[in-house]
Design a protein around this motif. Structure first.
Motif, mmCIF file in Angstrom:
data_model
loop_
_atom_site.group_PDB
_atom_site.id
_atom_site.type_symbol
_atom_site.label_atom_id
_atom_site.label_comp_id
_atom_site.label_asym_id
_atom_site.label_seq_id
_atom_site.Cartn_x
_atom_site.Cartn_y
_atom_site.Cartn_z
ATOM 1 N N THR A 102 0.815 -1.209 0.000
ATOM 2 C CA THR A 102 0.000 0.000 0.000
ATOM 3 C C THR A 102 0.859 1.273 0.000
ATOM 4 O OG1 THR A 102 -0.185 0.058 2.422
ATOM 5 C CG2 THR A 102 -1.843 -1.219 1.234
ATOM 6 N N ASP A 103 2.182 1.114 -0.089
ATOM 7 C CA ASP A 103 3.055 2.292 -0.013
ATOM 8 C C ASP A 103 2.842 3.261 -1.185
ATOM 9 O OD1 ASP A 103 4.333 1.625 2.365
ATOM 10 O OD2 ASP A 103 5.845 0.410 1.352
ATOM 11 N N GLY A 104 2.754 2.705 -2.394
ATOM 12 C CA GLY A 104 2.638 3.567 -3.568
ATOM 13 C C GLY A 104 1.314 4.313 -3.607
ATOM 14 N N VAL A 105 0.248 3.612 -3.269
ATOM 15 C CA VAL A 105 -1.045 4.294 -3.269
ATOM 16 C C VAL A 105 -1.054 5.348 -2.159
ATOM 17 C CG1 VAL A 105 -2.472 2.810 -1.778
ATOM 18 C CG2 VAL A 105 -3.457 3.811 -3.795
ATOM 19 N N GLY A 106 -0.337 5.063 -1.083
ATOM 20 C CA GLY A 106 -0.224 6.051 -0.006
ATOM 21 C C GLY A 106 0.468 7.317 -0.484
ATOM 22 N N LEU A 107 1.520 7.144 -1.257
ATOM 23 C CA LEU A 107 2.255 8.289 -1.804
ATOM 24 C C LEU A 107 1.367 9.108 -2.746
ATOM 25 C CD1 LEU A 107 5.003 9.770 -2.559
ATOM 26 C CD2 LEU A 107 5.176 8.097 -4.403
ATOM 27 N N VAL A 108 0.707 8.414 -3.662
ATOM 28 C CA VAL A 108 -0.100 9.121 -4.675
ATOM 29 C C VAL A 108 -1.306 9.806 -4.015
ATOM 30 C CG1 VAL A 108 -1.541 8.802 -6.725
ATOM 31 C CG2 VAL A 108 0.681 7.656 -6.571
ATOM 32 N N ARG A 109 -1.944 9.140 -3.056
ATOM 33 C CA ARG A 109 -3.101 9.765 -2.386
ATOM 34 C C ARG A 109 -2.677 10.976 -1.562
ATOM 35 N NH1 ARG A 109 -6.147 4.664 -0.957
ATOM 36 N NH2 ARG A 109 -7.103 4.239 -2.970
ATOM 37 N N ASP A 110 -1.510 10.873 -0.949
ATOM 38 C CA ASP A 110 -1.081 12.033 -0.159
ATOM 39 C C ASP A 110 -0.856 13.228 -1.082
ATOM 40 O OD1 ASP A 110 -0.420 13.390 2.223
ATOM 41 O OD2 ASP A 110 1.712 13.172 1.775
ATOM 42 N N LEU A 111 -0.123 12.980 -2.166
ATOM 43 C CA LEU A 111 0.169 14.079 -3.087
ATOM 44 C C LEU A 111 -1.096 14.606 -3.755
ATOM 45 C CD1 LEU A 111 3.533 12.915 -4.603
ATOM 46 C CD2 LEU A 111 3.005 15.290 -4.034
ATOM 47 N N ALA A 112 -1.877 13.685 -4.344
ATOM 48 C CA ALA A 112 -3.025 14.119 -5.143
ATOM 49 C C ALA A 112 -4.212 14.503 -4.250
ATOM 50 C CB ALA A 112 -3.424 13.009 -6.110
ATOM 51 N N GLY A 113 -4.511 13.648 -3.270
ATOM 52 C CA GLY A 113 -5.717 13.858 -2.449
ATOM 53 C C GLY A 113 -5.511 14.922 -1.386
ATOM 54 N N ASN A 114 -4.440 14.798 -0.615
ATOM 55 C CA ASN A 114 -4.255 15.716 0.519
ATOM 56 C C ASN A 114 -3.674 17.061 0.102
ATOM 57 O OD1 ASN A 114 -5.162 13.662 2.194
ATOM 58 N ND2 ASN A 114 -3.100 12.923 2.633
ATOM 59 N N HIS A 115 -2.811 17.037 -0.921
ATOM 60 C CA HIS A 115 -2.109 18.272 -1.287
ATOM 61 C C HIS A 115 -2.557 18.852 -2.620
ATOM 62 C CE1 HIS A 115 0.608 18.035 2.131
ATOM 63 N NE2 HIS A 115 0.701 16.745 1.888
ATOM 64 N N GLY A 116 -3.362 18.092 -3.384
ATOM 65 C CA GLY A 116 -3.898 18.645 -4.623
ATOM 66 C C GLY A 116 -2.934 18.662 -5.788
ATOM 67 N N PHE A 117 -1.920 17.797 -5.769
ATOM 68 C CA PHE A 117 -1.012 17.737 -6.926
ATOM 69 C C PHE A 117 -1.712 17.017 -8.070
ATOM 70 C CE2 PHE A 117 2.348 15.896 -9.551
ATOM 71 C CZ PHE A 117 3.152 17.004 -9.760
ATOM 72 N N ASP A 118 -1.715 17.639 -9.230
ATOM 73 C CA ASP A 118 -2.356 17.039 -10.404
ATOM 74 C C ASP A 118 -1.285 16.337 -11.239
ATOM 75 O OD1 ASP A 118 -3.779 16.349 -12.603
ATOM 76 O OD2 ASP A 118 -4.201 18.404 -13.264
ATOM 77 N N PHE A 119 -1.304 14.997 -11.211
ATOM 78 C CA PHE A 119 -0.266 14.226 -11.907
ATOM 79 C C PHE A 119 -0.404 14.278 -13.428
ATOM 80 C CE2 PHE A 119 0.330 12.201 -7.771
ATOM 81 C CZ PHE A 119 1.688 11.930 -7.764
ATOM 82 N N ALA A 120 -1.585 14.636 -13.906
ATOM 83 C CA ALA A 120 -1.849 14.500 -15.348
ATOM 84 C C ALA A 120 -0.820 15.267 -16.171
ATOM 85 C CB ALA A 120 -3.256 14.997 -15.665
ATOM 86 N N GLY A 121 -0.140 14.550 -17.041
ATOM 87 C CA GLY A 121 0.793 15.181 -17.967
ATOM 88 C C GLY A 121 2.099 15.644 -17.353
ATOM 89 N N ARG A 122 2.350 15.324 -16.084
ATOM 90 C CA ARG A 122 3.544 15.873 -15.400
ATOM 91 C C ARG A 122 4.790 15.024 -15.629
ATOM 92 N NH1 ARG A 122 2.675 20.215 -12.166
ATOM 93 N NH2 ARG A 122 0.472 20.756 -12.229
ATOM 94 N N ARG A 123 5.924 15.719 -15.527
ATOM 95 C CA ARG A 123 7.226 15.032 -15.558
ATOM 96 C C ARG A 123 7.673 14.837 -14.124
ATOM 97 N NH1 ARG A 123 9.839 17.331 -20.657
ATOM 98 N NH2 ARG A 123 11.591 16.068 -20.048
ATOM 99 N N VAL A 124 7.955 13.587 -13.784
ATOM 100 C CA VAL A 124 8.299 13.258 -12.400
ATOM 101 C C VAL A 124 9.679 12.612 -12.354
ATOM 102 C CG1 VAL A 124 7.626 11.906 -10.369
ATOM 103 C CG2 VAL A 124 5.854 12.967 -11.800
#
Ligand code: ATR
Length: 276
Positions: A102-124
């Motif tokens: 569950t680590d990866g989903v935790g990372l993505v939810r924190d960024l996208a859900g809690n902080h509002g980072f929009d991953f769409a089209g981004r360079r990471v």
């Protein structure tokens, strides 16, 4: 009867997981207990078998046993299969065990859900190619990002990780690898630190030019004061520099969901930990 869960690791005394799951249980009215289990490195398999043999319902697995847990289980979730590591053990009928990560989903939810980072089209840019990096790869690739560059001090390990996910067809994202020393003039919208450098107070040796205007930094570790990588981000103009406390709570929430079928509310629990 009270259902029993625990986190197993070595060391384990520092783990915040019991506090987090106790908060989730209170909030959702679930009758469960969640404890810490210290296992000697060579006793992991026996300790897990004993826990489930005695009626335990689920375990979280932490350092250094995530790979051993991956080898132990009878079946893997797709994200655990990619991670090569398991942080959540789920009891199946007939004394069988399912392993999830569950680590990866935790990372993505924190960024996208809690902080509002929009991953769409981004360079990471993902720094590191050890267990922590591999553990988050699949959910990261499913986040909608356009490009993922895995950069590691040892190039071969980054290349191996990129090759391992090349067949996943992650929604058209481009995945490639380079050595830390080879990071060029290309800038990124999000830089995630999955190296173990923070444990020694250091940061990976990268040029600030990897930060695009408005870029965010994310450190997968957390601390009471800003981590070295958060300080690095802020001092080089990152728009946001976030540590991994939210990821810790979000990965726990996903484990809780896998075990109990309900999603706890995480914001209050993140606040609780931040204030301790
Ligand atoms: P973890 O499970 O925490 O990922 P790991 O599997 O030992 O631990 O991986 C540690 C990661 O941090 C690796 O990517 C490592 O780089 P190497 O593969 O080149 O060893 C990275 N790392 C550790 N110390 C580092 C440093 N001083 N600078 C840059 N990267 C470092």
């Amino acid at each position: 009867m009270t259902d029993r869960y625990a986190v197993i690791g070595h060391p384990i005394a520092h783990s915040k997981s019991p506090l987090i799951h106790a908060a989730f249980a209170r909030q959702t009215g679930q009758d469960l207990e969640y404890t810490r289990i210290l296992s000697a490195p060579d006793a992991f398999v026996d300790t897990v078998r004993c826990f489930f043999g005695d009626g335990g319902q689920g375990l979280n697995v932490t350092v250094p046993f995530k790979e051993a847990a991956w080898r132990l289980v009878d079946e893997h979730s797709p994200r655990a299969a990619t991670a090569g590591a398991v942080n959540t053990l789920i009891r199946l009928p007939g004394q069988r065990l399912r392993g999830d990560n569950t680590d990866g989903v935790g990372l993505v939810r924190d960024l996208a859900g809690n902080h509002g980072f929009d991953f769409a089209g981004r360079r990471v840019l993902l720094l590191g190619a050890g267990g922590a990096a591999r553990g988050v790869l699949r959910p990261l690739l499913e986040s909608g990002l356009a490009e993922l560059l895995i950069a590691n001090r040892t190039l071969d390990k980054a290349a191996a990780l990129a090759a391992a996910v090349a067949d996943l067809d992650p929604g058209g994202a481009t995945v490639h690898a380079c050595g830390l020393a080879d990071l060029g003039p290309v800038a990124f919208d999000l830089i995630i630190n999955a190296t173990s450098t923070g444990l020694t107070g250091a940061v990976p040796a990268i040029a600030p030019s990897v930060l695009a205007p408005g870029a965010w930094t994310y450190d997968m570790i957390y601390a009471d004061s800003p981590t070295p990588f958060c300080r690095w981000g802020l001092s080089h103009g990152a728009a946001r520099a976030i540590d991994g406390l939210g990821m810790l709570v979000e990965q726990a929430a996903e484990s809780f969901f896998l075990w109990r079928g309900m999603r706890p509310e995480t914001a209050a629990v993140i606040d609780l930990l931040r204030r301790r």
